[in-house]
Scaffold this motif. Structure first.
Motif, PDB file in Angstrom:
ATOM      1  N   ILE A   1      38.946  31.389  34.278  1.00 37.50           N
ATOM      2  CA  ILE A   1      37.735  31.478  35.094  1.00 37.50           C
ATOM      3  C   ILE A   1      37.699  32.796  35.864  1.00 37.50           C
ATOM      4  CG2 ILE A   1      36.623  30.525  37.143  1.00 37.50           C
ATOM      5  CD1 ILE A   1      37.243  27.762  36.130  1.00 37.50           C
ATOM      6  N   PHE A   2      38.798  33.112  36.572  1.00 38.15           N
ATOM      7  CA  PHE A   2      38.765  34.316  37.401  1.00 38.15           C
ATOM      8  C   PHE A   2      38.871  35.591  36.570  1.00 38.15           C
ATOM      9  CE2 PHE A   2      39.921  31.264  40.802  1.00 38.15           C
ATOM     10  CZ  PHE A   2      38.782  31.460  41.542  1.00 38.15           C
ATOM     11  N   ALA A   3      39.510  35.500  35.390  1.00 40.11           N
ATOM     12  CA  ALA A   3      39.486  36.668  34.499  1.00 40.11           C
ATOM     13  C   ALA A   3      38.058  36.958  34.058  1.00 40.11           C
ATOM     14  CB  ALA A   3      40.379  36.420  33.292  1.00 40.11           C
ATOM     15  N   ALA A   4      37.277  35.896  33.843  1.00 40.42           N
ATOM     16  CA  ALA A   4      35.876  36.093  33.471  1.00 40.42           C
ATOM     17  C   ALA A   4      35.088  36.705  34.628  1.00 40.42           C
ATOM     18  CB  ALA A   4      35.255  34.763  33.055  1.00 40.42           C
ATOM     19  N   VAL A   5      35.394  36.280  35.871  1.00 37.66           N
ATOM     20  CA  VAL A   5      34.723  36.881  37.030  1.00 37.66           C
ATOM     21  C   VAL A   5      35.030  38.374  37.104  1.00 37.66           C
ATOM     22  CG1 VAL A   5      34.659  36.966  39.548  1.00 37.66           C
ATOM     23  CG2 VAL A   5      34.661  34.770  38.388  1.00 37.66           C
ATOM     24  N   ILE A   6      36.308  38.723  36.919  1.00 39.40           N
ATOM     25  CA  ILE A   6      36.704  40.127  37.026  1.00 39.40           C
ATOM     26  C   ILE A   6      36.073  40.954  35.915  1.00 39.40           C
ATOM     27  CG2 ILE A   6      38.687  41.677  36.889  1.00 39.40           C
ATOM     28  CD1 ILE A   6      40.277  39.408  38.301  1.00 39.40           C
ATOM     29  N   ASN A   7      36.065  40.404  34.694  1.00 39.53           N
ATOM     30  CA  ASN A   7      35.412  41.125  33.601  1.00 39.53           C
ATOM     31  C   ASN A   7      33.919  41.310  33.872  1.00 39.53           C
ATOM     32  OD1 ASN A   7      37.446  41.751  31.769  1.00 39.53           O
ATOM     33  ND2 ASN A   7      37.486  39.672  30.951  1.00 39.53           N
ATOM     34  N   GLY A   8      33.283  40.250  34.398  1.00 34.95           N
ATOM     35  CA  GLY A   8      31.850  40.352  34.678  1.00 34.95           C
ATOM     36  C   GLY A   8      31.559  41.354  35.775  1.00 34.95           C
ATOM     37  N   THR A   9      32.412  41.382  36.808  1.00 42.58           N
ATOM     38  CA  THR A   9      32.205  42.336  37.895  1.00 42.58           C
ATOM     39  C   THR A   9      32.404  43.774  37.414  1.00 42.58           C
ATOM     40  OG1 THR A   9      33.001  40.686  39.443  1.00 42.58           O
ATOM     41  CG2 THR A   9      32.904  42.943  40.227  1.00 42.58           C
ATOM     42  N   ALA A  10      33.366  43.961  36.495  1.00 41.32           N
ATOM     43  CA  ALA A  10      33.602  45.311  35.980  1.00 41.32           C
ATOM     44  C   ALA A  10      32.387  45.808  35.217  1.00 41.32           C
ATOM     45  CB  ALA A  10      34.832  45.317  35.071  1.00 41.32           C
ATOM     46  N   ARG A  11      31.675  44.888  34.528  1.00 40.29           N
ATOM     47  CA  ARG A  11      30.510  45.315  33.751  1.00 40.29           C
ATOM     48  C   ARG A  11      29.282  45.490  34.636  1.00 40.29           C
ATOM     49  NH1 ARG A  11      30.079  41.303  29.447  1.00 40.29           N
ATOM     50  NH2 ARG A  11      32.337  41.243  29.392  1.00 40.29           N
ATOM     51  N   GLN A  12      29.063  44.524  35.569  1.00 41.03           N
ATOM     52  CA  GLN A  12      27.903  44.623  36.465  1.00 41.03           C
ATOM     53  C   GLN A  12      28.355  44.419  37.900  1.00 41.03           C
ATOM     54  OE1 GLN A  12      24.686  42.029  35.420  1.00 41.03           O
ATOM     55  NE2 GLN A  12      24.032  43.456  33.818  1.00 41.03           N
ATOM     56  N   PRO A  13      28.772  45.486  38.578  1.00 41.86           N
ATOM     57  CA  PRO A  13      29.329  45.333  39.925  1.00 41.86           C
ATOM     58  C   PRO A  13      28.370  44.647  40.890  1.00 41.86           C
ATOM     59  CG  PRO A  13      29.760  47.531  39.097  1.00 41.86           C
ATOM     60  CD  PRO A  13      28.827  46.875  38.124  1.00 41.86           C
ATOM     61  N   GLU A  14      27.040  44.811  40.687  1.00 43.87           N
ATOM     62  CA  GLU A  14      26.111  44.197  41.640  1.00 43.87           C
ATOM     63  C   GLU A  14      26.058  42.683  41.487  1.00 43.87           C
ATOM     64  OE1 GLU A  14      23.670  45.150  37.993  1.00 43.87           O
ATOM     65  OE2 GLU A  14      25.326  46.038  39.113  1.00 43.87           O
ATOM     66  N   ALA A  15      26.622  42.117  40.406  1.00 47.11           N
ATOM     67  CA  ALA A  15      26.573  40.668  40.206  1.00 47.11           C
ATOM     68  C   ALA A  15      27.774  39.955  40.810  1.00 47.11           C
ATOM     69  CB  ALA A  15      26.484  40.352  38.708  1.00 47.11           C
ATOM     70  N   GLN A  16      28.643  40.720  41.535  1.00 49.72           N
ATOM     71  CA  GLN A  16      29.919  40.137  41.968  1.00 49.72           C
ATOM     72  C   GLN A  16      29.759  38.861  42.807  1.00 49.72           C
ATOM     73  OE1 GLN A  16      32.329  42.683  44.388  1.00 49.72           O
ATOM     74  NE2 GLN A  16      33.889  41.129  44.692  1.00 49.72           N
ATOM     75  N   SER A  17      28.845  38.915  43.820  1.00 55.49           N
ATOM     76  CA  SER A  17      28.746  37.767  44.731  1.00 55.49           C
ATOM     77  C   SER A  17      28.241  36.538  43.977  1.00 55.49           C
ATOM     78  CB  SER A  17      27.815  38.103  45.894  1.00 55.49           C
ATOM     79  OG  SER A  17      26.519  38.354  45.408  1.00 55.49           O
ATOM     80  N   LYS A  18      27.303  36.743  43.060  1.00 61.76           N
ATOM     81  CA  LYS A  18      26.785  35.630  42.265  1.00 61.76           C
ATOM     82  C   LYS A  18      27.889  35.018  41.391  1.00 61.76           C
ATOM     83  CE  LYS A  18      22.541  36.048  40.720  1.00 61.76           C
ATOM     84  NZ  LYS A  18      21.375  36.426  39.904  1.00 61.76           N
TER      85      LYS A  18
END
Lengths: 86, 86, 86, 86, 86
Positions: free
Chosen positions: B36-53
């Motif tokens: 789960i958190f690896a997916a969060v980190i990968n997603g944040t790396a691709r779209q930093p503005e989506a981090q909080s969501k």
């Protein structure tokens, strides 16, 4: 018949069984923490400027995985000495 | 025959076996929370503005995985003292 | 009947069971550290100039995974000699 | 009845259990070292000129994974002969 | 009653347990060597001219994984005959 069983020695297998329990409990965190930090490294390779943001997410969240192994470590000492006090 | 068995000592293996159970139960959450958190980190790396969501989704859902290990922790204490009170 | 059981020898199986525990505990770190450094190598292949940054993240974090196996190594010596002192 | 049980032989199961332990401990490094060198080969296929850099990272880091299995090998000889000297 | 129990034979389970150990130790290298050569095949499919370079990396490195299973094979013969000489 009394001398017999006095000589029969039985071993407390709880330490060995408990270590199997710790070992099993360390598999999940070992893989899980590896996944988290591999994601950080992959993300940093793609966007080097996002490194600090990614690392702060990772430090917050790897503890939630690592704690499962540390609970196993605490339980090892409880179980190897004969279980929780009743 | 009474002297015999008095000398024969038998150990309660429930604590050790219970810890094996906890350990097995911690493998799944360890890997699952890591995913789960690896997916969060990968997603944040691709779209930093989506981090909080992404983080709010992760916080809501990782508990559902982590709770499986914590149930194992609770059951460890029940099982290591000889099972649920009857 | 007394001579009988005097001859019956029972072995302490804790060393063997403890090594099973160490072995299980080494699965997770083995895979996890592999994931981390595989990510470093993949990242370096994509962006060679990021190598030193990626390596510094990896050295900081692989220890958090490796330590789970080293805890298992320490517990092996505790458990194979009969568990923690009570 | 005394001659009877003198003939009953019980076997030391520590060698067999220890080999199970080594076997389990070899799963993680087997997969982990495979992941590392697979990453080297993938990276070389994408950027052939980066091969020497990738190989030097891999040689430094695969040892950290492989050593977990070699520790298991050492512990096999300790555990199969009855555990650590007390 | 004495003739009876003289006939009671107990079996040495070490060979069976040792083979379980070898089997477990073959899981990791089985997956790991598969990962390495799968990477070679993927790399060759992408860049056919890099085949010889990729194969030479693979031949150097698959041995480091395969040897974990071969150590398990050697230990099988040690453990199935009763462990290392003391």
């Amino acid at each position: 018949m009394s001398a017999i069983h006095l000589a029969q020695e039985s071993f407390n297998l709880n330490p060995g069984l408990s270590l199997i329990g710790y070992g099993l409990g360390a598999i999940g965190p070992g893989v899980g923490v590896g996944l988290i930090f591999a994601a950080v490294i992959n993300g940093t390779a793609r966007q080097p400027e996002a490194q600090s943001k990614l690392m702060s997410i990772a430090w917050q969240t790897f503890v939630l995985v690592e704690v499962l192994a540390l609970i196993g470590l605490v339980l090892f000492f409880i179980a190897s000495t004969g279980g929780a006090p009743e």
